[in-house]
Design a protein around this motif. Sequence first.
Motif, short mmCIF file in Angstrom:
data_model
loop_
_atom_site.label_atom_id
_atom_site.label_comp_id
_atom_site.label_asym_id
_atom_site.label_seq_id
_atom_site.Cartn_x
_atom_site.Cartn_y
_atom_site.Cartn_z
N SER A 40 9.49 -5.96 37.80
CA SER A 40 10.48 -6.86 38.39
C SER A 40 11.13 -6.22 39.61
O SER A 40 11.25 -4.99 39.71
CB SER A 40 11.56 -7.21 37.36
OG SER A 40 11.01 -7.70 36.17
N TYR A 41 11.61 -7.08 40.52
CA TYR A 41 12.24 -6.58 41.74
C TYR A 41 13.39 -5.62 41.45
O TYR A 41 13.55 -4.60 42.13
CB TYR A 41 12.78 -7.75 42.56
CG TYR A 41 11.73 -8.50 43.36
CD1 TYR A 41 10.86 -7.84 44.20
CD2 TYR A 41 11.64 -9.90 43.29
CE1 TYR A 41 9.90 -8.52 44.94
CE2 TYR A 41 10.70 -10.59 44.03
CZ TYR A 41 9.83 -9.90 44.85
OH TYR A 41 8.90 -10.58 45.59
N HIS A 42 14.23 -5.94 40.45
CA HIS A 42 15.43 -5.15 40.23
C HIS A 42 15.14 -3.75 39.69
O HIS A 42 16.04 -2.92 39.61
CB HIS A 42 16.40 -5.88 39.29
CG HIS A 42 15.97 -5.87 37.86
ND1 HIS A 42 14.90 -6.57 37.39
CD2 HIS A 42 16.49 -5.23 36.78
CE1 HIS A 42 14.75 -6.37 36.10
NE2 HIS A 42 15.70 -5.55 35.70
N LEU A 43 13.87 -3.48 39.32
CA LEU A 43 13.50 -2.16 38.83
C LEU A 43 12.90 -1.29 39.93
O LEU A 43 12.25 -0.27 39.64
CB LEU A 43 12.50 -2.30 37.66
CG LEU A 43 13.07 -2.94 36.40
CD1 LEU A 43 11.98 -3.11 35.35
CD2 LEU A 43 14.23 -2.13 35.83
N ASN A 44 13.14 -1.66 41.16
CA ASN A 44 12.65 -0.86 42.28
C ASN A 44 13.24 0.55 42.22
O ASN A 44 14.46 0.72 42.09
CB ASN A 44 13.04 -1.52 43.60
CG ASN A 44 12.41 -0.84 44.80
OD1 ASN A 44 11.29 -0.33 44.73
ND2 ASN A 44 13.12 -0.81 45.91
N THR A 91 7.83 1.60 43.34
CA THR A 91 8.64 1.47 44.55
C THR A 91 8.11 0.36 45.44
O THR A 91 6.95 -0.05 45.34
CB THR A 91 8.68 2.78 45.36
OG1 THR A 91 7.33 3.12 45.75
CG2 THR A 91 9.26 3.92 44.55
N SER A 92 8.99 -0.11 46.30
CA SER A 92 8.63 -1.12 47.30
C SER A 92 9.55 -0.96 48.49
O SER A 92 10.73 -0.64 48.33
CB SER A 92 8.76 -2.54 46.71
OG SER A 92 8.62 -3.51 47.74
N CYS A 113 10.26 -3.46 50.45
CA CYS A 113 10.93 -4.74 50.67
C CYS A 113 10.98 -5.52 49.37
O CYS A 113 9.94 -5.96 48.86
CB CYS A 113 10.22 -5.56 51.76
SG CYS A 113 10.98 -7.17 52.06
N VAL A 114 12.17 -5.66 48.80
CA VAL A 114 12.34 -6.44 47.58
C VAL A 114 13.41 -7.51 47.82
O VAL A 114 14.22 -7.41 48.74
CB VAL A 114 12.75 -5.56 46.38
CG1 VAL A 114 11.71 -4.51 46.10
CG2 VAL A 114 14.11 -4.91 46.64
N LEU A 115 13.40 -8.52 46.98
CA LEU A 115 14.44 -9.54 46.99
C LEU A 115 15.20 -9.45 45.67
O LEU A 115 14.61 -9.65 44.60
CB LEU A 115 13.83 -10.95 47.14
CG LEU A 115 13.56 -11.44 48.55
CD1 LEU A 115 12.94 -12.83 48.51
CD2 LEU A 115 14.83 -11.46 49.39
N TYR A 116 16.46 -9.13 45.74
CA TYR A 116 17.27 -9.06 44.53
C TYR A 116 17.83 -10.44 44.19
O TYR A 116 18.16 -11.23 45.07
CB TYR A 116 18.42 -8.06 44.72
CG TYR A 116 17.94 -6.65 44.95
CD1 TYR A 116 17.38 -5.91 43.92
CD2 TYR A 116 18.04 -6.06 46.21
CE1 TYR A 116 16.92 -4.62 44.13
CE2 TYR A 116 17.60 -4.76 46.43
CZ TYR A 116 17.04 -4.05 45.39
OH TYR A 116 16.59 -2.77 45.60
N ASN A 117 17.93 -10.70 42.88
CA ASN A 117 18.47 -11.97 42.41
C ASN A 117 19.27 -11.71 41.13
O ASN A 117 19.06 -12.35 40.10
CB ASN A 117 17.34 -12.97 42.14
CG ASN A 117 17.85 -14.36 41.86
OD1 ASN A 117 18.99 -14.69 42.18
ND2 ASN A 117 17.02 -15.19 41.25
#
Length: 365
Positions: free
Chosen positions: A213-217, A247-248, A250-254
């Motif tokens: 998931s994004y939030h686990l970046n 890692t990334s 560019c992520v989108l947090y929500n």
Amino acid sequence: MRWIDINPRQWFYRSILESQQVFLDADKERTLFNGHTYNMFEDEKERRVEVIISDEGQKEFEIQGFKPDPRMEVLIYIDGVVVFPSKLEDDYVHLPNPIAGNKEVVIIISGVPRLTKYPCDPNATDCSNGNCREVPLSSGCQPQYPSVNLRQRGSYSFNINYLRNEVAISLGKTLKRVNVELLPGESTQNALERVLGFKQDVFTVINGVLYVSYHLNQVPVRINYNYIDHNDGGIVKYTAGERVIPTSNCVLYNDRFFPDVKLTRAEFLSLIQRMRENFYNRYTDRGYVKVNKSLTQRYIRDRSEIVGRWYDEDVLSSLDEKYLDGCYVFPLYEDDSFNPQACITRAEVIVYLHRFIEWSLERFR
């Protein structure tokens, strides 16, 4: 709870908490509210993840460049157990008690999202009159789910019939494995967006690459998985506890509710639509039947400002709803326009909710 900016001290906490228990689907993955996506932060208040191995008796941790802010959340995970800091100061985070040595300490600093003024009137160019709302910013970069190559990537193997299943654990939680199958011609990122979306605490492995998931970046993950040992006669082997950090760039947090951000008329009607969907699924045998936006019949003067937006299907479906006498439930302006990007007024909220309640009682009693 998924919203990091909602806490028990706020007057609306209970209502938001209970609303998160209203699901739109049988799998309990789609909730009543959607969050705002964002990935830009105020200068020197960026989101950060620090991974530190503790010394014996350590009670404070140095984080260079850290500047505390009341709008910021700081969570500390010690071997997966969450601990709240006892004190925050420039460049340091303090624990309430000293801890043993050789513990993995993960410090997540939420950062302060950057907001920008946005005209409620789409034709407005000047925000000085206050007729604007603040919205979180996204940079426009191409999002990519956090990922990392597994050590046995080349020989990775997955089969539901294997004796031991894949298990991934992060921040003390066992992540839910989601199966992602690429459609013909579909990119990996598009497939992940289609299946994972903004789900939290999920993972998948595609061709030996772990995606989360994004939030686990930048958050450590320990994973158990199967692989085929070609040097040992093709035997299926199991590796346990492999530590990786997806890692990334560019992520989108929500993961924020943004309780002070004003709603547009389109956002509010989209919320109404989700309530309609929930009612149909709960109180009818057939359940909610999605109507293609192209089949909606109501004349809307500014329909072109709705079509093509993320909310177009929700808004057009809701505006097409009628009472049993054939009258439309939700009113338009006198010139038959909807004005989707305008901020909704308190009077409009009352009218829409009142008519929605009338329609609900008529339809489902």
